[in-house]
Write a protein that holds these residues in place. Sequence first.
Motif, PDB file in Angstrom:
ATOM      1  N   ASP A 160       0.903  -0.715  -0.339  1.00 56.09           N
ATOM      2  CA  ASP A 160       0.000   0.055  -0.059  1.00 56.09           C
ATOM      3  C   ASP A 160       0.544   1.113   0.182  1.00 56.09           C
ATOM      4  O   ASP A 160       1.495   2.117   1.106  1.00 56.09           O
ATOM      5  N   ILE A 161       1.440   1.676  -1.348  1.00 55.53           N
ATOM      6  CA  ILE A 161       3.006   2.509  -1.272  1.00 55.53           C
ATOM      7  C   ILE A 161       1.524   4.118  -1.659  1.00 55.53           C
ATOM      8  O   ILE A 161       1.591   3.432  -3.552  1.00 55.53           O
ATOM      9  N   ASP A 162       2.363   4.883  -1.883  1.00 56.01           N
ATOM     10  CA  ASP A 162       1.289   6.547  -2.409  1.00 56.01           C
ATOM     11  C   ASP A 162       2.410   6.444  -3.789  1.00 56.01           C
ATOM     12  O   ASP A 162       3.659   5.967  -4.307  1.00 56.01           O
ATOM     13  N   ARG A 163       1.588   5.948  -4.964  1.00 56.50           N
ATOM     14  CA  ARG A 163       2.621   5.520  -5.974  1.00 56.50           C
ATOM     15  C   ARG A 163       3.470   7.264  -6.715  1.00 56.50           C
ATOM     16  O   ARG A 163       4.140   6.409  -7.154  1.00 56.50           O
ATOM     17  N   GLN A 164       2.629   8.291  -6.506  1.00 53.53           N
ATOM     18  CA  GLN A 164       3.795   9.775  -6.684  1.00 53.53           C
ATOM     19  C   GLN A 164       4.093   9.602  -5.695  1.00 53.53           C
ATOM     20  O   GLN A 164       4.315  11.095  -5.194  1.00 53.53           O
ATOM     21  N   LEU A 165       5.249   8.284  -5.567  1.00 51.31           N
ATOM     22  CA  LEU A 165       6.044   9.154  -3.854  1.00 51.31           C
ATOM     23  C   LEU A 165       7.629   8.622  -4.798  1.00 51.31           C
ATOM     24  O   LEU A 165       8.020   7.424  -4.838  1.00 51.31           O
ATOM     25  N   PHE A 166       9.055   9.960  -4.403  1.00 54.69           N
ATOM     26  CA  PHE A 166      10.175   9.542  -5.009  1.00 54.69           C
ATOM     27  C   PHE A 166      10.929   9.845  -3.620  1.00 54.69           C
ATOM     28  O   PHE A 166      10.614  10.928  -3.270  1.00 54.69           O
ATOM     29  N   PHE A 167      12.103   9.430  -3.854  1.00 59.08           N
ATOM     30  CA  PHE A 167      12.689   9.815  -2.824  1.00 59.08           C
ATOM     31  C   PHE A 167      13.749  10.201  -3.653  1.00 59.08           C
ATOM     32  O   PHE A 167      14.272   9.137  -4.618  1.00 59.08           O
ATOM     33  N   ASP A 168      15.286  10.312  -3.082  1.00 61.90           N
ATOM     34  CA  ASP A 168      16.749  10.619  -3.451  1.00 61.90           C
ATOM     35  C   ASP A 168      17.187  10.135  -2.439  1.00 61.90           C
ATOM     36  O   ASP A 168      16.568   8.405  -1.838  1.00 61.90           O
ATOM     37  N   ILE A 169      18.810   9.570  -3.726  1.00 67.14           N
ATOM     38  CA  ILE A 169      19.585   8.875  -2.536  1.00 67.14           C
ATOM     39  C   ILE A 169      19.532   8.397  -0.790  1.00 67.14           C
ATOM     40  O   ILE A 169      20.058   7.725  -0.053  1.00 67.14           O
ATOM     41  N   ASP A 170      19.581   9.766  -0.540  1.00 71.51           N
ATOM     42  CA  ASP A 170      20.242  10.127   1.277  1.00 71.51           C
ATOM     43  C   ASP A 170      18.715   9.826   1.817  1.00 71.51           C
ATOM     44  O   ASP A 170      18.745   9.376   2.813  1.00 71.51           O
ATOM     45  N   HIS A 171      17.255   9.250   1.014  1.00 71.88           N
ATOM     46  CA  HIS A 171      16.771   8.720   1.634  1.00 71.88           C
ATOM     47  C   HIS A 171      16.416   7.341   1.484  1.00 71.88           C
ATOM     48  O   HIS A 171      16.149   5.939   2.371  1.00 71.88           O
TER      49      HIS A 171
END
Length: 274
Positions: A160-171
Amino acid sequence: MPDHKNMNAETSERVKEILDVVMSYARLDFTKKTGITGTHDTLDAISSGVNMLGEELETSIISLKEKEKLLKEIHHRVKNNLQIVSSLLRLQSEKVLDKKYLDLIMVSQNRITSMALVHEMLYSTQSLGRIEMKEYIERLTQSVYQSFFKPGLCVEFRYDIDRQLFFDIDHLVPIGLILNEIISNSLKYAFPDNKGWISISLHRSEYTCYLNVKDNGKGLPDSFQIERDGHLGLQLIHMLSEQLNGTVEIDGKKGVSYTIIFTRHDAKATHIYC
């Protein structure tokens, strides 16, 4: 007497030409230039400025593409080096008979894989600065599951994951390592009969993110205390959560549930995208 009608028509044509060139720059086409009449009027000055802008933009775009190519190459090499380390560990494991040390080697391989996957996806993505979390988590969980797979093991993953959720390498790196530890713990300890499910949810509200990983296994003993009974994996989960500016809550009843609440590193940076 000057022909004002012809002058207005000529001015309109020059303005149209300047606008056409500016629009071509917006399409990243820098082959066009505006004409200079030599009259040194206002439109000549604007045309000269537009041409200079085109040259600067073209240089900047080329420089940016070179940097992107270099960054991709760096991610590719890091991924390859991590895979080499993982292969060396696998070769070493073939000479080890003690199950305790074999487990340590496998855990180390999985941690390396979670980091290598970040660099692999950054290398292959169009945007070097971010990765879609849904795809990353699904690929990571399947990788960990395969490393623990044995005959009779049947554990379902629920997402159950927000599809429009992006992270950078630090996260990405700490989140990947956290997930690796939690899922590994569940697959090792939660299911005596080798059957069950693990759910993973990840959502955001403003600048706060909520990661929950839960299994329907046997849970933790009533006497369990993290400070006393927690192993290196649990310590690592807490340490990585602090790295995310977050906190961890663990509920050991009716299975084990981990809830990590964290925020981006600072209010000005754009680490979380929607």
